[in-house]
Design a protein around this motif. Structure first.
Motif: not given
Length: 308
Positions: A151, A154-155, A187, A189, A196, A198, A200, A206, A215
């Motif tokens: 995560a 990804a962020v 979103i 995560v 991971c 993501v 919504q 996503p 991503l």
């Protein structure tokens, strides 16, 4: 007036009065009965058609029965002479495909006909993943299932900023009360085994190309939007580029599918979320990464996410 595919008396009467056993509403009655009918209706129709292994959209009625998980109808077709080992989509036969499903002893397998170790492992993982996710409502949800990153990474790739708890709590009370452009920026995560997710719960963010390409740098991800109006929409991004769009996770299999795609479509039929997770090699143990709450809520920066 429609036909009741479970009422053998009604079907027999219609056929005796001149209904064509080879044609119904642009398709073949036997294929329709294989999916929606009773074994008695299947046997009745199978005894009246010229070829019990006739094709519709490239597949036999027996293939339809197996893919639809109607083992009693499949047995009725086999008893009427249908060939379980006739090659079909992706080189799979109905009989060999059934070895990966819930009734592997559906037909006596010829010597040497079996699943490979890879295929058997895929079938076992599909059963585990579908059971782990369980049943939950996900219409309107957007997902990106990303392989090999957690995560936090990804962020970082999305250059997203953490959101204060009060802000997201207010949004979650009624996300549809907000301006769409604003609500799409938020979103969730979550790190999971293998990568991971993501998510919504109220929108497609996503799955936007600009999210997927960021991503998927050096890896692969599968985007899913469970569109309440038109069904599940899937896409694939690999190494920063979108390579598949307008896919239908949880559907199929289709005529041009590869052997692997046919197997996955069979294993994850009607399980779009599990299909998306499996494609990215995610081994979720429950539905929290999808249904919430996520590990972290973040806000996407303002940018054009549709031009990649």
């Amino acid at each position: 007036m429609g036909w009741d595919w479970t009422d053998v008396g009604d079907i027999r009467r219609r056929l005796d009065e001149g209904a064509d056993p080879e044609k119904w509403s642009g398709g073949r009655p036997l294929h329709r009965a294989a999916v929606f009918g009773s074994p008695e209706v299947v046997a009745e129709l199978a005894g009246r058609v010229a070829d019990v292994d006739a094709l519709e959209d490239g597949v036999t009625a027996l293939w339809e029965a197996v893919v639809s998980r109607r083992p009693d109808n499949a047995r009725a077709l086999a008893a009427a002479g249908a060939d379980p080992w006739l090659p079909s989509l992706g080189g799979w036969s109905p009989g060999r495909l059934s070895l990966a499903g819930p009734t592997p002893a559906l037909f006596p397998a010829p010597e040497g006909v079996r699943l490979t170790d890879t295929e058997r492992a895929a079938a076992q993982e599909a059963g585990r993943l579908i059971a782990a996710l369980g049943e939950f409502y996900y219409d309107g949800t957007g997902l990106a299932c990303v392989s090999g990153i957690d995560a936090a990474e990804a962020v970082r790739r999305l250059e997203a900023a953490p959101v204060e708890g009060e802000v997201i709590d207010e949004l979650l009370e009624d996300p549809y009360a907000y301006d769409t452009d604003e609500s799409l920026q938020f979103i969730g995560v979550t790190s999971v085994p293998g990568g991971c997710v993501v998510t919504q719960p109220w929108g497609y963010a996503p799955k936007m190309p600009g999210v997927l390409t960021r991503l998927s740098a050096g890896t692969v991800c599968y985007g899913l939007y469970a569109n309440p109006k038109s069904g599940n929409q899937g896409s694939i991004a690999r190494h920063g580029a979108v390579e598949g769009w307008d896919l239908h996770p949880g559907g199929g299999p289709y005529e041009d599918d590869s052997p692997e795609e046919v197997l996955n479509a069979y294993l994850y039929q009607h399980h779009a979320v599990a299909c998306a997770c499996a494609f990215a090699g995610l081994r979720l143990t429950d539905a929290r990464a999808v249904a919430g709450p996520p590990d972290v809520w973040v806000r996407l920066p303002d940018r054009d996410y549709w031009s990649h």
